[in-house]
Write a protein that holds these residues in place. Structure first.
Motif, PDB file in Angstrom:
ATOM      1  N   GLU A 325       0.816  -0.777  -0.039  1.00  0.00           N
ATOM      2  CA  GLU A 325       0.257   0.016  -0.401  1.00  0.00           C
ATOM      3  C   GLU A 325       0.703   1.345   0.444  1.00  0.00           C
ATOM      4  O   GLU A 325       0.030   2.293  -0.174  1.00  0.00           O
ATOM      5  CB  GLU A 325      -0.603  -0.287   1.147  1.00  0.00           C
ATOM      6  CG  GLU A 325      -1.674  -1.088   1.025  1.00  0.00           C
ATOM      7  CD  GLU A 325      -3.020  -0.602  -0.045  1.00  0.00           C
ATOM      8  OE1 GLU A 325      -3.231   0.308  -0.425  1.00  0.00           O
ATOM      9  OE2 GLU A 325      -3.984  -1.388   0.225  1.00  0.00           O
ATOM     10  N   ARG A 329       1.964   4.957  -2.884  1.00  0.00           N
ATOM     11  CA  ARG A 329       1.590   5.996  -2.259  1.00  0.00           C
ATOM     12  C   ARG A 329       2.346   6.174  -1.993  1.00  0.00           C
ATOM     13  O   ARG A 329       2.745   6.649  -0.208  1.00  0.00           O
ATOM     14  CB  ARG A 329      -0.210   5.657  -1.460  1.00  0.00           C
ATOM     15  CG  ARG A 329      -1.048   5.277  -2.083  1.00  0.00           C
ATOM     16  CD  ARG A 329      -1.854   4.964  -0.940  1.00  0.00           C
ATOM     17  NE  ARG A 329      -3.222   4.583  -1.494  1.00  0.00           N
ATOM     18  CZ  ARG A 329      -3.563   2.550  -1.471  1.00  0.00           C
ATOM     19  NH1 ARG A 329      -2.035   2.310  -2.147  1.00  0.00           N
ATOM     20  NH2 ARG A 329      -4.687   2.810  -2.718  1.00  0.00           N
ATOM     21  N   ILE A 332       2.047   9.719   0.948  1.00  0.00           N
ATOM     22  CA  ILE A 332       1.313   8.868   2.515  1.00  0.00           C
ATOM     23  C   ILE A 332       2.995   8.172   2.835  1.00  0.00           C
ATOM     24  O   ILE A 332       3.423   8.337   4.116  1.00  0.00           O
ATOM     25  CB  ILE A 332       0.756   7.705   2.321  1.00  0.00           C
ATOM     26  CG1 ILE A 332      -1.069   8.150   2.013  1.00  0.00           C
ATOM     27  CG2 ILE A 332       0.259   6.704   3.821  1.00  0.00           C
ATOM     28  CD1 ILE A 332      -2.276   7.465   1.605  1.00  0.00           C
ATOM     29  N   GLU A 365      -5.175   1.008   9.315  1.00  0.00           N
ATOM     30  CA  GLU A 365      -5.719   1.083   7.708  1.00  0.00           C
ATOM     31  C   GLU A 365      -5.222  -0.415   7.485  1.00  0.00           C
ATOM     32  O   GLU A 365      -6.016  -0.944   6.383  1.00  0.00           O
ATOM     33  CB  GLU A 365      -5.305   2.385   7.717  1.00  0.00           C
ATOM     34  CG  GLU A 365      -6.694   1.917   5.800  1.00  0.00           C
ATOM     35  CD  GLU A 365      -7.911   2.487   6.375  1.00  0.00           C
ATOM     36  OE1 GLU A 365      -8.124   3.486   5.525  1.00  0.00           O
ATOM     37  OE2 GLU A 365      -8.157   2.847   7.114  1.00  0.00           O
ATOM     38  N   ASP A 428     -16.134   5.599   0.926  1.00  0.00           N
ATOM     39  CA  ASP A 428     -14.704   5.446   0.885  1.00  0.00           C
ATOM     40  C   ASP A 428     -13.801   4.111   2.031  1.00  0.00           C
ATOM     41  O   ASP A 428     -12.583   4.202   1.183  1.00  0.00           O
ATOM     42  CB  ASP A 428     -13.613   6.885   0.884  1.00  0.00           C
ATOM     43  CG  ASP A 428     -13.884   7.298   2.252  1.00  0.00           C
ATOM     44  OD1 ASP A 428     -14.740   6.453   3.341  1.00  0.00           O
ATOM     45  OD2 ASP A 428     -12.971   7.728   2.930  1.00  0.00           O
ATOM     46  N   GLU A 431     -11.482   2.540   0.306  1.00  0.00           N
ATOM     47  CA  GLU A 431      -9.641   3.385  -0.136  1.00  0.00           C
ATOM     48  C   GLU A 431      -9.356   2.776   1.563  1.00  0.00           C
ATOM     49  O   GLU A 431      -9.175   2.807   2.444  1.00  0.00           O
ATOM     50  CB  GLU A 431      -9.993   4.582  -0.194  1.00  0.00           C
ATOM     51  CG  GLU A 431     -11.526   4.636  -1.462  1.00  0.00           C
ATOM     52  CD  GLU A 431     -11.404   5.872  -2.189  1.00  0.00           C
ATOM     53  OE1 GLU A 431     -10.629   7.349  -1.101  1.00  0.00           O
ATOM     54  OE2 GLU A 431     -12.537   6.058  -2.329  1.00  0.00           O
ATOM     55  N   ARG A 433      -6.956   4.839   3.192  1.00  0.00           N
ATOM     56  CA  ARG A 433      -6.727   6.412   4.000  1.00  0.00           C
ATOM     57  C   ARG A 433      -6.608   5.924   5.476  1.00  0.00           C
ATOM     58  O   ARG A 433      -7.310   5.824   6.158  1.00  0.00           O
ATOM     59  CB  ARG A 433      -8.185   6.747   3.198  1.00  0.00           C
ATOM     60  CG  ARG A 433      -8.219   8.606   3.795  1.00  0.00           C
ATOM     61  CD  ARG A 433      -9.241   9.212   3.381  1.00  0.00           C
ATOM     62  NE  ARG A 433     -10.352   9.560   3.994  1.00  0.00           N
ATOM     63  CZ  ARG A 433     -11.269   9.953   5.191  1.00  0.00           C
ATOM     64  NH1 ARG A 433     -10.336  10.420   5.653  1.00  0.00           N
ATOM     65  NH2 ARG A 433     -12.324   8.977   5.617  1.00  0.00           N
ATOM     66  N   SER A 435      -6.127   8.683   7.062  1.00  0.00           N
ATOM     67  CA  SER A 435      -6.257   9.854   8.163  1.00  0.00           C
ATOM     68  C   SER A 435      -7.510  10.354   8.555  1.00  0.00           C
ATOM     69  O   SER A 435      -8.102  10.554   9.365  1.00  0.00           O
ATOM     70  CB  SER A 435      -6.481  11.005   7.074  1.00  0.00           C
ATOM     71  OG  SER A 435      -7.471  10.778   5.948  1.00  0.00           O
ATOM     72  N   ARG A 436      -8.681   8.844   8.596  1.00  0.00           N
ATOM     73  CA  ARG A 436      -9.874   8.309   8.941  1.00  0.00           C
ATOM     74  C   ARG A 436      -9.654   8.564  10.267  1.00  0.00           C
ATOM     75  O   ARG A 436     -10.418   8.171  11.310  1.00  0.00           O
ATOM     76  CB  ARG A 436     -10.408   7.946   8.042  1.00  0.00           C
ATOM     77  CG  ARG A 436      -9.554   5.552   8.488  1.00  0.00           C
ATOM     78  CD  ARG A 436     -10.735   5.113   7.966  1.00  0.00           C
ATOM     79  NE  ARG A 436     -10.645   4.559   6.273  1.00  0.00           N
ATOM     80  CZ  ARG A 436     -11.350   4.674   5.025  1.00  0.00           C
ATOM     81  NH1 ARG A 436     -12.613   5.132   5.345  1.00  0.00           N
ATOM     82  NH2 ARG A 436     -11.010   4.976   4.250  1.00  0.00           N
ATOM     83  N   GLU A 445      -5.851  18.033   9.344  1.00  0.00           N
ATOM     84  CA  GLU A 445      -6.581  17.561   9.261  1.00  0.00           C
ATOM     85  C   GLU A 445      -7.888  17.460   9.069  1.00  0.00           C
ATOM     86  O   GLU A 445      -8.739  16.410   8.002  1.00  0.00           O
ATOM     87  CB  GLU A 445      -6.430  15.946  10.598  1.00  0.00           C
ATOM     88  CG  GLU A 445      -4.786  14.853   9.906  1.00  0.00           C
ATOM     89  CD  GLU A 445      -4.676  14.272   8.782  1.00  0.00           C
ATOM     90  OE1 GLU A 445      -5.543  14.392   8.183  1.00  0.00           O
ATOM     91  OE2 GLU A 445      -3.760  14.457   8.473  1.00  0.00           O
ATOM     92  N   GLU A 448     -12.450  15.788   7.992  1.00  0.00           N
ATOM     93  CA  GLU A 448     -12.888  14.331   7.144  1.00  0.00           C
ATOM     94  C   GLU A 448     -11.598  13.178   8.439  1.00  0.00           C
ATOM     95  O   GLU A 448     -11.464  12.360   8.887  1.00  0.00           O
ATOM     96  CB  GLU A 448     -11.532  14.929   6.570  1.00  0.00           C
ATOM     97  CG  GLU A 448      -9.651  14.375   6.599  1.00  0.00           C
ATOM     98  CD  GLU A 448      -9.175  14.299   5.264  1.00  0.00           C
ATOM     99  OE1 GLU A 448      -7.721  14.367   5.347  1.00  0.00           O
ATOM    100  OE2 GLU A 448      -9.849  14.064   4.324  1.00  0.00           O
TER     101      GLU A 448
END
Length: 537
Positions: A325, A329, A332, A365, A428, A431, A433, A435-436, A445, A448
């Motif tokens: 992952e 990216r 990230i 994540e 999402d 996905e 992510r 930051s969730r 941040e 979100e």
């Protein structure tokens, strides 16, 4: 074993006859709606096997039929799928008593690691075994083991530095094999005070057998699919000779040999007055018949084999997915490296639990999107009534706020699907992510951040089912997460990761059957995950 079409036909007829007798007593479905049966032989398993992503199909069915629904199983049987948070909390609270291992799960586990393991134990036996093993996975124990995790990570770093030394543009490294080596050496030292030495080039029979499991075809043969789907009703089908069954037999033998050797060595050390405080030391202590937490030798052997499998498979899979992952990216990956570099030193166990928010978010994540175990199957040992937070459809088209299950009802918990449900995690949900997981109060941040309230309805570690929940929640959870964070912190600080053919390449990854599903580069054989690795600036 090569079977002719006539052999397959004969097996199918025999399976039908026996399966009809076996399933007759619990074929009657609970009063729930569900997808139509499109194959008597395979049931809904045919649709799930054919689907590009079974998690998507599970969610599609939940939208159509409700958060609890019926799916057809091979040979006319049925199963109840639970995807409702309130129902899941009820189910997991009653695991080991009301909901127990299926005959197939118990048969497979006992043939792989022997009888008496924590994995399939229920009731008071499960309580006794878990109470005995818990000190080996306590916070105090894991805090001391952090240096073992670092030792394995730095051995990999040294080896990678040597590989990259002569290639300033980076080297193509098959990272999954290295994650396997890190996991095996770590569980060997931490659990048994034994170094398998795979990070330093030593051969280990157990590692070789695990590796060979990853070379099964990505798409199972018709014969293997029949055996897998009929085995819940006729478990002895798993004993039909095949390449996979011979590998599993060899794995059992290899783990048995190493377990016997380690037990013998530890017993000798105990006789000489030395005390081993690792998990194996706890098991040796439990062999004392005067202990209130006595374990038979059969139980001791089963726990050792289970620890090898769990410590090797699950953590190496999670760490491999993390590198995949992050390689896709770079933004990230850079943000994570910046956090780790700014920290200035190797974090301690306590700092891992509270001081590195973005590392925690990335790890969470990965665990959410890529749980090593994608489904959990259980069987009701007694009748039960399961409450729902959202009404679901009955077979007659009405709505109900509870599910009544009969004794013998098969229960199916699609963990991977629940971890990425859009109704819980938002549009999402599928996905990657990180930051969730971050609070909206964290600078940069915005609004979100923070997981949705709907997701918080799911109990379990970080509102996920990756480590299960209830009395059977994964005992080694803290061990696994701390090892994951330790290894990732060392690798990301010191190296950058890219896709093998460059950041703009369209390489894709899929899963392939191992003991658990493992990632692999699409179109390549085995469990190959080659990434381009460079030294970090």
């Amino acid at each position: 074993m090569n079977l002719s079409p006539l052999d397959i036909a004969a097996l199918s007829v025999a399976a039908y006859i026996v399966g009809h007798l076996v399933t007759r007593s619990f074929r009657r479905a609970v009063d729930l709606s569900g997808p139509p049966r499109d194959s008597f032989l395979l049931g809904s398993r045919k649709a799930l096997n054919d689907a590009p992503d079974a998690a998507v199909l599970f969610e599609q069915w939940a939208r159509e039929y409700g958060p609890a629904y019926r799916v057809s199983m091979p040979l006319g049987a049925d199963a109840v799928v639970l995807m409702d948070p309130k129902a899941l909390a009820h189910f997991f609270s009653k695991e080991t008593v009301t909901y127990v291992a299926t005959p197939l799960g118990k048969f497979f586990t006992e043939n792989l690691i022997g009888k008496g393991s924590l994995l399939v134990a229920s009731g008071d036996v499960h309580k006794r075994q878990r109470k005995l093993l818990t000190p080996g996975f306590s916070t105090a124990a894991i805090r001391k083991l952090t240096e073992v995790f670092y030792d394995s990570a730095y051995k990999a770093k040294t080896a990678w530095d040597n590989l990259i030394e002569s290639n300033p543009d980076g080297s193509i490294i098959e990272v999954q094999q290295w994650m396997n080596n890190i996991s095996l050496d770590t569980v060997g030292i931490a659990g048994f005070s034994h170094d398998f030495g795979t990070l330093q080039g030593q051969q280990a029979d157990v590692a070789d057998v695990f590796h060979s499991l990853g070379h099964a075809p990505a798409k199972p043969s018709l014969m293997r699919m029949l055996i897998f789907n009929l085995a819940p009703h006729i478990p002895w089908l798993f004993k039909i000779p095949s390449k996979r069954s011979s590998i599993l037999t060899k794995l059992n033998e290899s783990m048995g040999q190493i377990s016997e050797m380690l037990l013998s060595r530890t017993r000798e050390q105990k006789a000489e007055g030395e005390e081993d405080k690792s998990v194996i030391g706890l098991l040796i202590k439990a062999e004392n018949s005067d202990s209130s937490l006595y374990m038979s030798q059969e139980e001791v052997m089963a726990q050792m084999k289970l620890l090898i499998i769990a410590g090797y498979e699950t953590t190496s899979i999670s760490m491999t997915w993390a590198l995949i992952e992050l390689a896709q990216r770079p933004d990230i990956q850079t943000k994570l490296r910046d956090e780790l570099s700014a920290f200035g030193s190797d974090p301690t166990y306590d700092q891992f639990t509270s001081g590195l928010l973005y590392l925690d978010a990335v790890v969470n994540e990965i665990l959410r999107l890529h749980p090593p175990l994608s489904e959990l199957s259980r069987q009701a040992a007694e009748a039960d009534i399961i409450p729902l937070s959202t009404p679901t459809r009955t077979a007659s088209g009405g709505l109900t706020s509870f599910v009544g299950v009969h004794k013998g009802t098969r229960m199916l918990i699609p963990i991977r699907a629940i971890n990425r449900l859009t109704s819980l995690w938002g549009p999402d949900a599928a996905e990657f992510r990180p930051s969730r997981w971050l609070s909206s109060s964290i600078p940069g941040e915005g609004k979100e951040g923070g997981i949705p309230e709907s997701a918080r309805a799911v109990q379990g570690y970080k509102n996920m089912l990756t480590f299960s929940d209830g009395p059977k929640t994964c005992l080694g959870r803290t061990f696994a997460v701390t090892e994951f964070k330790t290894v990732l912190s060392v690798l990301i600080r010191n190296f950058t990761f890219e896709l093998r053919d460059g950041p703009k390449s369209n390489l894709k990854f899929e899963t392939t059957p191992g003991l658990l599903p493992r990632p692999k580069l699409e179109g390549e054989s085995g469990t190959t995950v080659p990434l381009r690795v460079r030294r970090a600036d």
